[in-house]
Enzyme design. Structure first.
Site, PDB file in Angstrom:
ATOM      1  N   LYS A  53       0.840  -1.201   0.000  1.00  0.00           N
ATOM      2  CA  LYS A  53       0.000   0.000   0.000  1.00  0.00           C
ATOM      3  C   LYS A  53       0.881   1.260   0.000  1.00  0.00           C
ATOM      4  O   LYS A  53       0.589   2.235  -0.690  1.00  0.00           O
ATOM      5  CB  LYS A  53      -0.947  -0.015   1.214  1.00  0.00           C
ATOM      6  CG  LYS A  53      -2.079  -1.015   1.007  1.00  0.00           C
ATOM      7  CD  LYS A  53      -2.829  -1.377   2.274  1.00  0.00           C
ATOM      8  CE  LYS A  53      -3.759  -2.556   1.991  1.00  0.00           C
ATOM      9  NZ  LYS A  53      -4.389  -3.120   3.192  1.00  0.00           N
ATOM     10  N   GLN A  97      -5.195  -2.011   9.350  1.00  0.00           N
ATOM     11  CA  GLN A  97      -4.888  -3.318   8.767  1.00  0.00           C
ATOM     12  C   GLN A  97      -5.416  -4.431   9.676  1.00  0.00           C
ATOM     13  O   GLN A  97      -5.109  -4.467  10.861  1.00  0.00           O
ATOM     14  CB  GLN A  97      -3.363  -3.440   8.577  1.00  0.00           C
ATOM     15  CG  GLN A  97      -2.943  -4.687   7.823  1.00  0.00           C
ATOM     16  CD  GLN A  97      -3.434  -4.735   6.386  1.00  0.00           C
ATOM     17  OE1 GLN A  97      -3.322  -3.774   5.630  1.00  0.00           O
ATOM     18  NE2 GLN A  97      -4.020  -5.859   5.997  1.00  0.00           N
ATOM     19  N   ASP A 120     -11.670   1.933   2.971  1.00  0.00           N
ATOM     20  CA  ASP A 120     -11.923   0.508   2.742  1.00  0.00           C
ATOM     21  C   ASP A 120     -13.399   0.245   2.426  1.00  0.00           C
ATOM     22  O   ASP A 120     -13.748  -0.833   1.969  1.00  0.00           O
ATOM     23  CB  ASP A 120     -11.558  -0.291   4.009  1.00  0.00           C
ATOM     24  CG  ASP A 120     -10.152  -0.858   3.945  1.00  0.00           C
ATOM     25  OD1 ASP A 120      -9.677  -1.125   2.824  1.00  0.00           O
ATOM     26  OD2 ASP A 120      -9.546  -1.059   5.012  1.00  0.00           O
TER      27      ASP A 120
END
Ligand code: NAD
Length: 283
Positions: A53, A97, A120
């Protein structure tokens, strides 16, 4: 033989488009788009994902803020960190995460992220808007699958779509997106009876099961479009949820693992972050 859908190529096109929008953002608003990634603990797979990322942020010209927290961090400490990012006006997207270490409740933490920074697309507000067909941030992996189908000009209207897997981050939003695109959608899961028979009716088959080579050629209709979301590590190699060898002989299109859906997830994260930044800046 199926046409292999090149997720690397499509993801690069998407990232290149984001890169242009990121430069324009900086010129217009006098700062870079910023994505904060919170990683708690030492999960090796999570470290790889976070590393990817960060690399993608560099590619598109975002500022990436890595918040690395000790394995023994308390829920309170993680909450404080996420709230600090939530209130920082220069942070456009927050990504926590997963998985989080034992003792830290995932929902407690995720629910601290404001919906406008939920890159997300995991929060109830975004998931609800997706179901209502309203503008929202869409979970990156199923969003990436839709972009692959669009790139190949695959007509979805009236098609039978079968999604194998009903997780909150892949299966359910995938089904909602296909439904919004006028497919007739069936969702299979661990309690579904005779999955082979259901899958063999699919014009569009999406596998998000987490079981290596779960979908075999005899479960696939001739000419079906088969999308493999699975990422499984088997003897050090990445293997999808689709048995590529037997399925590619029957399908019209297929995604490989690696190089299919995987790179799309990160590209859509960049796209989502960019969209969140513009939405907040233009308010
Ligand atoms: P999950 O474990 O949360 O969900 C798996 C789903 O599969 C569940 O809904 C379950 O009901 C269903 N399932 C399990 N066993 C089954 C069986 N025997 N028959 C039918 N259905 C069954 O997993 P997830 O997070 O949705 O991920 C699925 C796969 O996709 C995993 O391999 C994961 O690594 C991969 N993944 C890839 C990306 C990417 O970027 N490509 C992103 C997220 C997940």
């Amino acid at each position: 033989m199926a046409k292999i859908i090149d997720g690397k190529l499509v993801s690069t096109k998407i990232k290149d488009a984001v890169k242009i929008k990121a430069t324009e953002f900086e010129q217009k608003f006098g700062r870079k788009i910023s994505l904060a990634v919170v990683l708690v603990g030492n999960n090796p797979a999570s470290k790889v994902y976070v590393g990817n990322k960060v690399k993608a942020c560099e590619y598109v010209g975002f500022n990436s803020i890595e918040c690395l927290m000790d394995e023994n961090s308390t829920e309170e400490q993680v909450k404080e960190k996420v709230l600090e990012l939530a209130f920082n006006p220069e942070i456009d997207g927050i990504l926590v995460q997963l998985p989080l270490p034992n003792g830290i409740d995932k929902n407690t933490i995720l629910n601290l992220i404001p919906a406008e920074k939920d890159v997300d697309g995991f929060l109830a507000e975004n998931v609800g808007s997706l179901l209502l067909g309203e503008e929202c941030t869409i979970s990156c992996t199923p969003y990436g699958v839709m972009k692959l189908l669009e790139h190949e000009s695959i007509d979805l209207c009236g098609k039978n779509a079968v999604v194998v897997g009903r997780s909150n981050i892949v299966g359910k939003p995938m089904a909602a997106l296909l439904l919004n695109a006028n497919c007739t959608v069936t969702v299979c899961h661990s309690k579904t009876k005779d999955i082979g028979a259901v899958c063999s009716q699919a014009d569009i088959l999406v596998a998000a099961v987490g079981i290596p080579k779960f979908v075999k050629g005899d479960m696939v209709k001739d000419g079906a479009v088969v999308i493999d979301v699975g990422i499984n590590r088997v003897e050090g190699k990445l293997v999808g949820d689709v048995d590529f060898e037997s399925v590619e002989k029957k399908a019209s299109f297929i995604t490989p693992v690696p190089g299919g859906v995987g790179p799309m997830t990160i590209a859509m994260l960049m796209e989502n972050t960019c969209a969140c930044a513009y939405r907040r800046a233009q308010k």
